[in-house]
Design an enzyme around this catalytic site. Structure first.
Site, mmCIF file in Angstrom:
data_model
loop_
_atom_site.group_PDB
_atom_site.id
_atom_site.type_symbol
_atom_site.label_atom_id
_atom_site.label_comp_id
_atom_site.label_asym_id
_atom_site.label_seq_id
_atom_site.Cartn_x
_atom_site.Cartn_y
_atom_site.Cartn_z
ATOM 1 N N HIS A 15 0.749 -1.226 0.012
ATOM 2 C CA HIS A 15 -0.187 0.047 0.172
ATOM 3 C C HIS A 15 0.923 1.156 -0.044
ATOM 4 O O HIS A 15 2.162 1.119 0.169
ATOM 5 C CB HIS A 15 -0.988 0.032 1.162
ATOM 6 C CG HIS A 15 -2.101 -1.056 1.228
ATOM 7 N ND1 HIS A 15 -3.073 -0.697 0.221
ATOM 8 C CD2 HIS A 15 -2.306 -2.036 1.785
ATOM 9 C CE1 HIS A 15 -4.072 -1.663 0.272
ATOM 10 N NE2 HIS A 15 -3.668 -2.385 1.276
ATOM 11 N N ASP A 21 0.403 6.826 -3.692
ATOM 12 C CA ASP A 21 -0.837 6.501 -4.413
ATOM 13 C C ASP A 21 -1.055 7.508 -5.634
ATOM 14 O O ASP A 21 -1.324 7.072 -6.860
ATOM 15 C CB ASP A 21 -2.099 6.293 -3.324
ATOM 16 C CG ASP A 21 -2.078 4.810 -2.974
ATOM 17 O OD1 ASP A 21 -1.305 3.943 -3.347
ATOM 18 O OD2 ASP A 21 -3.248 4.561 -2.404
#
Length: 339
Positions: free
Chosen positions: A123, A153
């Site tokens: 992540h 991200d």
């Protein structure tokens, strides 16, 4: 009627989470025709902002008919976006080698299409940690603090995916051929760190967290707590801006002479902290409003939309009562007509 600068672009997005759907949304915001391939019917949800401006087609990718239908959608598109682990699209027989030569095949991952960790889960915090950037964030006497999921991200991921797509669109206009875009967050984050890498090379950036110009150590580039428990953000890096900060806080102008002397930073920070703690955040906002001291209020999400500057630009809007960003960037004619 002009529907946006990307109105001629047809995009197929294989639905997923995170940076790939945001890329599709941002392209749709600028007029692209974006179709998501979903594995089951999606109930429209106004809160799912990443679906804004998109169409949906439901396909069973475990069936021959679903794969054929997916091929038809791909063949009708200029760009394909997918955010699966490497090899997933190939196992569906929908990999780049099966597509038309002029398709732009955009692949979004954290680790990249190659490398020892390419197939490993992760992540934002993991990708950011591998780049050196996460180690530089947070207080010096505590573990690093993740900056939400904005940097890896969406900064190193979404924005570089879009950058790659639009670069490939331009190149296709010259050669007529598409490309595979391998957008990896572990590549994108370092690409944004040119300034930090330069300061490291020059010896002006220390590896110790919270000891540098931009990481909260400098008294003129950090946040302070106000009398009401709210905060102001101070970013008076340049000498001329620092001078205004000193003037408006009542500190001696002579402090400007040794602004960048690290040895005095702790003491100066304490002075600024005491001064900012004497008034409320909004009082300080009024004092610094319109000045070049680079001092602004730190707003909550719910406060941001009502700030006069944000409100005048309609940066944040509500659609079906859901707070969200308006499309960005904005476009205007180079030479507006007299009409």
């Amino acid at each position: 009627m002009n529907k946006g600068p990307l109105a001629s672009l047809k995009v197929v997005e294989f639905s997923g989470l995170g940076p790939a759907p945001l890329a599709g949304q941002l392209l749709a915001d600028l007029g692209a025709q974006v179709t998501t391939v979903d594995r089951k019917e999606v109930v429209p949800d106004p809160a799912d902002i990443n679906r804004r401006g998109k169409q949906s087609v439901v396909l069973d990718l475990k069936s021959d008919a679903g794969i054929k239908a997916a091929r038809d959608v791909i063949d009708a598109s200029d760009v394909l976006i997918e955010g699966f682990r490497p090899g997933v699209m190939e196992r569906l027989d929908l990999g780049p080698e099966t597509c038309a030569e002029n398709l732009i095949y955009a692949r979004m991952t954290g680790w990249g299409q190659t490398g020892p960790w390419a197939h490993m889960a992760g992540h934002d915090i993991n990708y950011l940690g591998l780049t050196g950037a996460l180690n530089a964030m947070g207080a010096g006497d505590a573990p690093p603090v993740p900056p939400l999921n904005l940097v890896a991200d969406y900064g190193g991921g979404t924005m570089f995916l879009i950058f790659g797509i639009l670069s490939a669109v331009i190149e296709r206009g010259v050669t007529g051929k598409g490309q595979v875009v391998d957008a990896a967050m572990v590549d994108g984050v370092p690409a944004m760190m040119g300034l930090i890498h330069a300061m490291l090379a020059q010896g002006s950036w220390r590896e110790d967290r919270a000891s540098n110009w931009l990481d909260g150590a400098a008294p003129f580039y950090r946040c302070y707590t106000c009398a009401d428990g709210k905060f102001v953000a101070v970013g008076a890096l340049e000498p001329q801006f620092f001078a205004i900060l000193l003037e408006k806080t009542g500190l001696p102008a002579v402090y400007g002479k040794d602004q960048n002397d690290r040895s005095n930073w702790p003491a100066r920070t304490a002075e600024f902290a005491q001064i900012f703690a004497s008034r409320s955040r909004d009082d300080w906002a009024k004092i610094f409003d319109g000045s070049d001291a680079c001092v602004t209020p730190v707003l909550s999400f719910s406060e941001a939309e009502n700030h006069p500057h944000m409100a005048q630009r309609a940066t944040l809007v509500r659609r079906d009562a859901v707070l969200q960003a308006a499309p960005a960037p904005r476009f205007q004619p180079l030479r507006p007509s007299a009409n």
